[in-house]
Design an enzyme around this catalytic site. Structure first.
Site, PDB file in Angstrom:
ATOM      1  N   LYS A 136       0.841  -1.204   0.000  1.00 50.19           N
ATOM      2  CA  LYS A 136       0.000   0.000   0.000  1.00 50.19           C
ATOM      3  C   LYS A 136       0.870   1.246   0.000  1.00 50.19           C
ATOM      4  O   LYS A 136       0.626   2.187  -0.746  1.00 50.19           O
ATOM      5  CB  LYS A 136      -0.921   0.010   1.227  1.00 50.19           C
ATOM      6  CG  LYS A 136      -2.143  -0.856   1.062  1.00 50.19           C
ATOM      7  CD  LYS A 136      -2.888  -1.041   2.374  1.00 50.19           C
ATOM      8  CE  LYS A 136      -3.950  -2.120   2.200  1.00 50.19           C
ATOM      9  NZ  LYS A 136      -4.450  -2.680   3.457  1.00 50.19           N
ATOM     10  N   ASP A 174     -11.634   2.767   3.646  1.00 47.33           N
ATOM     11  CA  ASP A 174     -12.081   1.375   3.566  1.00 47.33           C
ATOM     12  C   ASP A 174     -13.589   1.299   3.346  1.00 47.33           C
ATOM     13  O   ASP A 174     -14.102   0.260   2.928  1.00 47.33           O
ATOM     14  CB  ASP A 174     -11.785   0.658   4.896  1.00 47.33           C
ATOM     15  CG  ASP A 174     -10.529  -0.186   4.859  1.00 47.33           C
ATOM     16  OD1 ASP A 174     -10.194  -0.714   3.785  1.00 47.33           O
ATOM     17  OD2 ASP A 174      -9.891  -0.315   5.926  1.00 47.33           O
ATOM     18  N   GLN A 234      -5.354  -1.548   9.408  1.00 43.85           N
ATOM     19  CA  GLN A 234      -5.275  -2.893   8.838  1.00 43.85           C
ATOM     20  C   GLN A 234      -5.949  -3.912   9.757  1.00 43.85           C
ATOM     21  O   GLN A 234      -5.670  -3.965  10.953  1.00 43.85           O
ATOM     22  CB  GLN A 234      -3.797  -3.254   8.615  1.00 43.85           C
ATOM     23  CG  GLN A 234      -3.567  -4.571   7.902  1.00 43.85           C
ATOM     24  CD  GLN A 234      -3.971  -4.566   6.431  1.00 43.85           C
ATOM     25  OE1 GLN A 234      -3.993  -3.523   5.783  1.00 43.85           O
ATOM     26  NE2 GLN A 234      -4.301  -5.727   5.912  1.00 43.85           N
TER      27      GLN A 234
HETATM   28  N1  GUN Z   1      -7.208  -6.723   5.789  1.00 46.04           N
HETATM   29  C1  GUN Z   1      -7.376  -7.453   4.642  1.00 46.04           C
HETATM   30  N2  GUN Z   1      -8.008  -6.712   3.710  1.00 46.04           N
HETATM   31  C2  GUN Z   1      -8.243  -5.506   4.271  1.00 46.04           C
HETATM   32  C3  GUN Z   1      -8.854  -4.312   3.790  1.00 46.04           C
HETATM   33  O1  GUN Z   1      -9.334  -4.209   2.652  1.00 46.04           O
HETATM   34  N3  GUN Z   1      -8.885  -3.277   4.684  1.00 46.04           N
HETATM   35  C4  GUN Z   1      -8.386  -3.378   5.937  1.00 46.04           C
HETATM   36  N4  GUN Z   1      -8.485  -2.305   6.722  1.00 46.04           N
HETATM   37  N5  GUN Z   1      -7.823  -4.470   6.410  1.00 46.04           N
HETATM   38  C5  GUN Z   1      -7.753  -5.529   5.571  1.00 46.04           C
END
Ligand code: GUN
Length: 303
Positions: free
Chosen positions: A55, A122, A99
């Site tokens: 990311k 998100d 996350q």
């Molecule tokens: N963990 C796995 N996929 C995601 C996601 O799309 N967003 C977040 N915040 N955590 C994740």
């Protein structure tokens, strides 16, 4: 087998990242605004660490600022909430992503609810969930949004199509259903307890597999010509690849769809890996750009 029907998510995501990057460059030039994304990682789960690193890299590649906060696995909930509060008020931060999963001592819902909904890239905050279902200006969960972009690219107008979403999670299944409904599809939300699931899938023009069960959806569940989007990521033993040093079988990633069977009948299908997965971060960058524009009174670009 012809591969014309395989959707290349990696290439599609690269194109989307490039469009986001070029829109970000224009916005920087016109308004002096550089979108910023803060990612919070609590603990040392290796898969999460890889996601967070990717990311950060892709955020910078798109010309945006990346802020990474790594906290120890035993960080108290109050400290995570305090960090979120600080990021909420930081004008250089337009998007906040915590996350998941979080360690057991931290109430996930409490943390997600503490994020300013306008920075919730998100799209997990109840305010964004409400906006999504009521047709408001939501920040939309990234994976389902990526699926919609791929579907529209392949099929054009989705209106009137029969779509089934297999899986009802808050992160994928439910927002996916809302987005398909907003595209005027006729939507069935199915799950592991749905009766006659194979038949329900066979009646559908679009099958979204997000149930978390390796290769559950078989080729004869798919109507000839239907579009199949596989959101599943399951690691399974692959003894055909040989053994690891410790003597256990090597592993591989498979989706929720039996790809080799379904690819014989589907009009279009996403593979795993290389299908939906790469779209998630690309859509996160898009959401960060949209959030930055909205927070600064700029009309967001249509991507
Ligand atoms: N963990 C796995 N996929 C995601 C996601 O799309 N967003 C977040 N915040 N955590 C994740």
């Amino acid at each position: 087998m012809s591969t014309d029907n395989i959707i290349d998510g990696k290439a599609f995501a690269a194109g989307l990242r490039e469009r986001v990057g070029s829109e970000a460059a224009q916005i920087k030039q016109a308004h002096g605004l550089v979108p910023g994304l803060a990612v919070v990682l609590v603990g040392d789960d290796p898969a999460s660490a890889v996601y967070v690193r990717n990311k950060g890299e892709q955020t910078r590649e798109a010309g945006m600022q990346s802020f990474e906060h790594r906290l120890a696995a035993d960080t108290p909930e109050a400290n995570v909430l305090a960090l979120v509060a600080q990021l909420n008020t930081d004008d250089a931060v337009h998007g906040i992503l915590v996350q998941l999963p979080l360690p057991d001592q931290i109430d996930e819902q409490k943390v997600l609810s503490a994020i300013n909904p306008d920075k919730d890239v998100d799209g997990f905050h109840v305010t964004n969930v409400g906006r999504l279902w009521t047709g408001g200006d939501a920040l939309v969960p990234c994976t389902p949004y990526g699926c919609i972009l791929m579907l529209k690219d392949r099929l054009g107008d989705l209106s009137g199509k029969r779509a089934i979403v297999v899986g009802r999670s808050n992160i994928v299944g439910k927002p996916m259903a809302a987005l398909l409904l907003a595209e005027s599809c006729t939507v069935t939300i199915a799950h592991s307890r749905t009766k006659d699931l194979a038949q329900r899938c066979r009646e559908s023009d679009i099958v979204i597999a997000a149930v978390g069960r390796p290769e559950m959806i078989k080729g004869d569940w798919v109507s000839p010509g239907a579009t199949v989007i596989d959101v599943g990521i399951n690691r399974v033993d692959a003894p055909e690849k040989g053994l690891k040093e410790d003597g256990s079988p090597k592993t591989k990633l498979v989706g929720d769809v039996d790809f080799s069977e379904a690819a014989e009948v589907a009009g279009a299908i996403t593979p795993v890996p290389g299908g939906v997965g790469p779209m998630t971060i690309a859509c996160l960058l898009r959401n960060t750009l949209v959030a930055a524009c909205r927070q600064n009174g700029i009309e967001p670009p249509a991507i």
